[in-house]
Design a protein around this motif. Structure first.
Motif, PDB file in Angstrom:
ATOM      1  N   ARG A 413       0.734  -1.087  -0.095  1.00  0.00           N
ATOM      2  CA  ARG A 413       0.076  -0.139  -0.006  1.00  0.00           C
ATOM      3  C   ARG A 413       0.881   1.165  -0.018  1.00  0.00           C
ATOM      4  N   ARG A 414       2.051   1.419   0.982  1.00  0.00           N
ATOM      5  CA  ARG A 414       2.833   2.362   0.802  1.00  0.00           C
ATOM      6  C   ARG A 414       3.397   2.560  -0.510  1.00  0.00           C
ATOM      7  N   GLU A 415       4.214   1.599  -1.129  1.00  0.00           N
ATOM      8  CA  GLU A 415       4.466   1.655  -2.297  1.00  0.00           C
ATOM      9  C   GLU A 415       3.758   2.179  -3.513  1.00  0.00           C
ATOM     10  N   ALA A 416       2.447   1.579  -3.637  1.00  0.00           N
ATOM     11  CA  ALA A 416       1.448   2.071  -4.203  1.00  0.00           C
ATOM     12  C   ALA A 416       1.035   3.556  -4.229  1.00  0.00           C
ATOM     13  N   TRP A 419       4.117   5.651  -5.484  1.00  0.00           N
ATOM     14  CA  TRP A 419       4.104   5.546  -6.999  1.00  0.00           C
ATOM     15  C   TRP A 419       2.867   6.370  -7.412  1.00  0.00           C
ATOM     16  N   ALA A 420       1.666   6.468  -6.959  1.00  0.00           N
ATOM     17  CA  ALA A 420       0.661   7.285  -7.303  1.00  0.00           C
ATOM     18  C   ALA A 420       0.976   8.770  -7.168  1.00  0.00           C
ATOM     19  N   ARG A 421       1.698   9.098  -6.180  1.00  0.00           N
ATOM     20  CA  ARG A 421       2.112  10.368  -5.965  1.00  0.00           C
ATOM     21  C   ARG A 421       3.159  11.009  -7.047  1.00  0.00           C
ATOM     22  N   ALA A 422       4.137  10.096  -7.133  1.00  0.00           N
ATOM     23  CA  ALA A 422       4.962  10.274  -8.200  1.00  0.00           C
ATOM     24  C   ALA A 422       4.501  10.322  -9.491  1.00  0.00           C
ATOM     25  N   GLN A 423       3.603   9.575  -9.878  1.00  0.00           N
ATOM     26  CA  GLN A 423       2.832   9.814 -11.210  1.00  0.00           C
ATOM     27  C   GLN A 423       1.926  11.127 -11.290  1.00  0.00           C
ATOM     28  N   ASP A 424       1.319  11.428 -10.109  1.00  0.00           N
ATOM     29  CA  ASP A 424       0.441  12.709  -9.994  1.00  0.00           C
ATOM     30  C   ASP A 424       1.217  13.797 -10.333  1.00  0.00           C
ATOM     31  N   LYS A 425       2.673  13.902  -9.630  1.00  0.00           N
ATOM     32  CA  LYS A 425       3.302  15.264  -9.602  1.00  0.00           C
ATOM     33  C   LYS A 425       4.060  14.944 -11.130  1.00  0.00           C
ATOM     34  N   ALA A 428      10.895  15.406 -11.513  1.00  0.00           N
ATOM     35  CA  ALA A 428      12.025  14.690 -11.252  1.00  0.00           C
ATOM     36  C   ALA A 428      12.081  14.327  -9.586  1.00  0.00           C
ATOM     37  N   ALA A 429      11.580  15.426  -9.062  1.00  0.00           N
ATOM     38  CA  ALA A 429      11.714  15.108  -7.512  1.00  0.00           C
ATOM     39  C   ALA A 429      10.788  14.007  -7.024  1.00  0.00           C
ATOM     40  N   ALA A 430       9.615  14.048  -7.559  1.00  0.00           N
ATOM     41  CA  ALA A 430       8.876  12.848  -7.331  1.00  0.00           C
ATOM     42  C   ALA A 430       9.301  11.570  -7.390  1.00  0.00           C
ATOM     43  N   TYR A 431       9.827  11.274  -8.717  1.00  0.00           N
ATOM     44  CA  TYR A 431      10.346   9.936  -8.947  1.00  0.00           C
ATOM     45  C   TYR A 431      11.600   9.813  -8.103  1.00  0.00           C
TER      46      TYR A 431
END
Length: 536
Positions: A413-416, A419-425, A428-431
């Motif tokens: 759940r934490r990983e998902a 990853w959702a936050r990284a995709q939303d933003k 580079a910083a998010a990834y």
């Protein structure tokens, strides 16, 4: 009440009398079907002022078919070799195609065939006026909105105005004011009156300073200065080589001779001038120009923007298209070429639609095949292999859920969420934040690839911003993605995570760079049908 005025009793009886200036004024206010055209009678009443100024007037109020024909015959007989002719019509009009009819009070127009008997086609007054080139004026005051059916439309249609004829349109009060206070006054410019009166509009031959009457009431014909000014005005209206040569033939040393020669030189030096003027005569709106640019782009000709402005990019695209069509390469369009371009783009849009649907089905087939090959979600390795290749595939949601279940609910759940936050933003910083937390996570390789694509994503984001897409066009893109089965989420004109995911899936299926952002090429392909409707 019907009135026929200024019949020139002796002269009209024989048809031999001629006049310097003649006016035909028809004002139909009260129609037999109850329709009232308010103030139309004022146009006929303005004949008093013209009469007092020495103009020979035929006027008619509330005329039926027979009255209108008789009045027109009288005016034609009186005009003969007259120096000037004015025809003013106030009442109801209908039009179809390129013809417009003035309706007598007893007209009952129901079908196009009825107009053979029910109306006065404006082509007849215009033909009479064409015999008085340079001093010919048609004044029209349309009123009433009912009484037309089928192919007939109420009001004025497009007029084919002969050279040297002016047309002024306005409500009856304004038209009567023009007749009374301008045309009946010596040396009063009717072109200036139109410019000063917001209720009036003019087209055709309306040279500045031109008047119906001159201060010298006894002059039988225009002076040489007047004739020269008229010849120059006519040359300017034509604005072609023949017109300027005609002026020079008559006035080789005239005050405008040098300007006429300069314009002749400019005409001879400009390639494709006739084609440019023909395109300008089409009066293409900004929306129509954008539709043309869209059609060219759809067919593979780069216009360097779809902005309604025909700059060098659009002209170059037009020349390339014309060359491929074995047409004269001018960079300018005529009506037939616009129709041809539209037809070709329509066919290409249908082809693209079929291609997009086929690509979508092929992507689904490959997605399903890989899902089966990796074990249909039964192993951690298989789930990760599937998600690595199809992170947004048909089975991605199911794969993520099963992977979470197999690797631990909390960690998954934490990983998902990360990853959702990284995709939303999507930056580079998010990834990097995702990789810091889950360096071996199921999306680690994709996060690293995203970092590599970061510069390209920024460029893609800026390219989409440069398109300046409004909410209507964004909703159209979402509707199209939804129709193709890419599930863009809520269709609201806002590009959210679901929309970006749908765009990426569309780009992948279309074999285009997968960025999640729109560029001009994607918009043209994606909105092959929708954009056509929006730009019309």
């Amino acid at each position: 009440m019907r009135i026929i005025g200024m019949m020139l009793a002796a002269g009209l009886a024989t048809g031999a009398a001629q006049a310097d200036e003649v006016a035909l004024l028809l004002g139909n206010a009260q129609y037999d079907d109850g329709m009232l055209v308010e103030d139309a009678g004022r146009v006929a009443d303005a004949g008093d002022a013209l009469d007092a100024a020495g103009v020979d007037v035929v006027r008619l109020t509330d005329g039926d078919r027979r009255d209108v024909v008789q009045a027109l015959r009288r005016a034609e007989a009186m005009a003969g070799d007259a120096d000037a002719l004015v025809i003013a019509l106030a009442g109801r009009f209908v039009h179809a195609g390129t013809e417009t009819w003035f309706l007598p009070v007893d007209a009952e127009p129901e079908t196009l065939a009825d107009m053979l008997e029910d109306g006065l086609p404006l082509s007849i007054p215009l033909a009479l006026l064409a015999r008085h080139t340079g001093r010919a004026l048609l004044v029209l005051s349309p009123g009433g909105v009912d009484g037309a059916e089928g192919l007939l439309m109420p009001g004025l249609g497009d007029l084919e105005i002969p050279q040297g004829v002016g047309v002024i349109v306005g409500p009856p009060k304004a038209a009567a004011r023009l007749l009374r206070d301008t045309l009946a006054v010596p040396d009063a410019s009717f072109a200036d009156a139109v410019a000063d009166d917001r209720a009036l509009t003019g087209q055709g031959f309306l040279p500045r300073g031109a008047s119906l009457l001159t201060g010298d009431a006894g002059a039988a014909s225009p002076s040489r200065d007047d004739a020269e000014r008229l010849a120059w005005a006519l040359a300017g209206q034509r604005d072609d080589a023949d017109g300027y040569r005609a002026y020079l033939d008559r006035y080789p040393s005239g005050p405008e001779a040098a300007e006429a020669r300069r314009r002749l030189d400019a005409i001879s030096d400009e390639p494709n001038r006739a084609e440019r003027l023909a395109e300008e005569a089409l009066a293409l709106s900004a929306d129509r120009r954008r539709a043309i640019q869209r059609n060219l782009s759809l067919l593979g000709y780069d216009t360097r923007g779809i902005d309604g402005i025909f700059g060098q990019g659009t002209r170059s695209a037009l020349r390339d298209w014309q060359a491929d069509q074995d047409r004269a390469v001018t960079g300018y369009l005529d009506a037939a070429q616009i129709d041809r371009l539209d037809a070709q783009a329509t066919r290409r849009a249908a082809e693209l639609d079929a291609e997009e649907r086929a690509a979508r089905e092929e992507m689904r087939r490959k997605d399903d095949a890989w899902w089966q090959e990796t074990g249909a979600g039964n192993t951690v390795e298989g789930l990760r292999a599937y998600l690595q290749r199809y992170p947004e595939g048909e089975h991605a949601a199911t794969a993520q859920k099963r992977l979470t279940a197999l690797t631990g609910a909390e960690t998954g759940r934490r990983e998902a969420d990360a990853w959702a936050r990284a995709q939303d933003k999507g930056d580079a910083a998010a990834y990097r934040a995702y990789l810091d937390a889950f360096p071996q996570g199921p999306h680690a390789d994709e996060a690293r690839a995203a970092l590599d694509r970061d510069a390209a994503r920024d460029a893609a984001r800026q390219a989409e911003v440069a398109l300046n897409l409004n909410p209507v066009m964004k909703r159209a893109a979402e509707e199209r993605l939804k129709a193709l089965g890419y599930e863009p989420g809520k269709v609201d004109g806002e590009f959210d995570r679901d929309t970006r995911r749908a765009i990426r899936r569309y780009q992948e299926a279309a074999g285009q760079p997968v960025t999640g952002f729109l560029d001009q090429g994607v918009v043209v392909r994606l909105l092959a049908d929708s954009l056509r409707d929006l730009l019309r």
